[in-house]
Design an enzyme around this catalytic site. Sequence first.
Site, PDB file in Angstrom:
ATOM      1  N   SER A 141      48.565  47.721 101.880  1.00 38.31           N
ATOM      2  CA  SER A 141      48.790  46.322 101.492  1.00 38.31           C
ATOM      3  C   SER A 141      48.849  46.580  99.744  1.00 38.31           C
ATOM      4  O   SER A 141      48.488  47.444  99.139  1.00 38.31           O
ATOM      5  CB  SER A 141      47.792  45.229 101.828  1.00 38.31           C
ATOM      6  OG  SER A 141      46.379  45.656 100.989  1.00 38.31           O
ATOM      7  N   LYS A 142      49.348  45.216  99.173  1.00 40.01           N
ATOM      8  CA  LYS A 142      49.295  45.312  97.668  1.00 40.01           C
ATOM      9  C   LYS A 142      47.954  45.750  97.221  1.00 40.01           C
ATOM     10  O   LYS A 142      48.020  46.270  96.110  1.00 40.01           O
ATOM     11  CB  LYS A 142      49.890  44.011  97.365  1.00 40.01           C
ATOM     12  CG  LYS A 142      50.502  43.600  96.119  1.00 40.01           C
ATOM     13  CD  LYS A 142      51.075  42.582  95.905  1.00 40.01           C
ATOM     14  CE  LYS A 142      51.550  42.118  94.278  1.00 40.01           C
ATOM     15  NZ  LYS A 142      52.189  41.024  94.254  1.00 40.01           N
ATOM     16  N   ARG A 143      46.895  44.965  97.884  1.00 35.44           N
ATOM     17  CA  ARG A 143      45.613  45.245  97.376  1.00 35.44           C
ATOM     18  C   ARG A 143      45.152  46.627  97.340  1.00 35.44           C
ATOM     19  O   ARG A 143      44.464  46.943  96.396  1.00 35.44           O
ATOM     20  CB  ARG A 143      44.680  44.238  98.029  1.00 35.44           C
ATOM     21  CG  ARG A 143      44.167  43.107  97.261  1.00 35.44           C
ATOM     22  CD  ARG A 143      43.090  42.363  98.093  1.00 35.44           C
ATOM     23  NE  ARG A 143      43.928  41.789  98.957  1.00 35.44           N
ATOM     24  CZ  ARG A 143      43.741  41.381 100.247  1.00 35.44           C
ATOM     25  NH1 ARG A 143      42.407  41.950 100.769  1.00 35.44           N
ATOM     26  NH2 ARG A 143      44.524  40.572 101.154  1.00 35.44           N
TER      27      ARG A 143
END
Length: 477
Positions: free
Chosen positions: A247-249
């Site tokens: 994910s982006k995180r």
Amino acid sequence: MVRTRFAPSPTGYMHIGNLRTALYEYFIAKHNGGKFILRIEDTDQERYVDGAVDIIYKTLEMAGIKHDEGPDVGGDYGPYIQSERKNDYMKYALELVEKGEAYYCFCTKERLESLRAEGETGVKYDRHCLSLSKEEIEENLKNNVPFVIRQKIREGVTSFHDEVYGDVTVNNEDMEDQILIKSDGLPTYNFANVIDDHLMNITHVIRGNEYLSSTPKYNLLYEAFGWEIPTYIHVAPVMKDQHTKLSKRNGDASFQDLVAKGYLPKAIVNYITLLGWAPSENREIFTIDELIEAFDVKGISKSPAIFDPEKLKWMNGEYIKAMDFEEFYKMAEPVLKEAVKTEGIDLKMVGEMVKSRISTIYDIPSLIDFIDGLPEYDKSLYTHKKMKTNEENSIGFLKLIIPILENTEKWDNDSLYALMVSTAKENGLKNGQILWPIRTALSGKPTTPCGATELCVLLGKNESLKRLNEGLRLLEG
Ligand code: GLU
């Protein structure tokens, strides 16, 4: 004709899982001589990010895939921007209301929230507005009471076939009367994707498996309209590890991040295609055209694939090795210029030395950091078992070769090599007993991107002799 579509939401960033879906859509279309459509799904105005649509275009362009119809290409269906197709969706929703397959819902946010809080119907809407009379509905519409339009889920069970997951059956009771048109008049994704896929004659819907469970609802819509249901190909997510999605995180999830880290778009495309798809032959390096040729839906895996940065690095290195030198140099030059400040160093020569030894161009600086200055190093580096060198005998080897090098005018690779080898031979030494101490003294490093003679040529005669003498002092000190 096979028609697939890529339907990204403009979030301002291209998750590699999304790009992989786009690639599969592209390969399936092109493998079958079909069309690949781009549709920007921007009906969620709250999530709108400026410039995000350009990122989508740019990514596809860099990845080497081109859509056949769409916003900047035109074509039979005009621009495919969902928010600009507002009127169409309402028309279709009203058609469903007419048919008794959808209904107006005037419930306030507060009511829905309290329903949810009470938990009586789980997360499902309680169909309160399904029983409104015709008069009540007309009155509300006349008074501009805000409304949404909901799908009326029929009773029974819904089954469909997915090319990857096989037959899927869902009990309609488990499905909510989902919203088709929101109070702002825009369609939800759930509605717009069905209408658009139909209007654009999409034959194969390829998307993330998070949509697998909603697909029966879409099929009920197709049936309500009397439209043909497309072939479904749902794909498993790309994972960071066994338990977490990329994910982006978690970083590194976007195409742009990888490009910024020095990965070549071609290598990224190749690598992510193999995440979740296996070719029939045991092979890993494919160009886009080869992927079009080889792509077969049967190779798509049901289970999630783990993104392995080491594997991508390896693959990127293979692409760099195979690159034409001039093309490589153009890409590497800024990094080389930044990494080497010494005047007179032949950067092309450095480029040639490192090209086959790196995963990305950002590996270059640490390989060549000895050029601008000899690092402090330990004399134990002179000890090399195979070369039969150590801290003591290297003193004699250096003392032997330094005056010979001082006296030669021919400072090119071949001449230097011939000189070193003949010196070794004349003195009954192994070649390595001359080459290894030179390499160590010139670089101060256990590994170098080239051999002793190339180091001499790269650094030039003065600097080479200076370093050889420094080495001698270190060994004698
Ligand atoms: N806009 C949706 C998304 O980005 C598209 C899903 C689909 O391909 O239908 O997830």
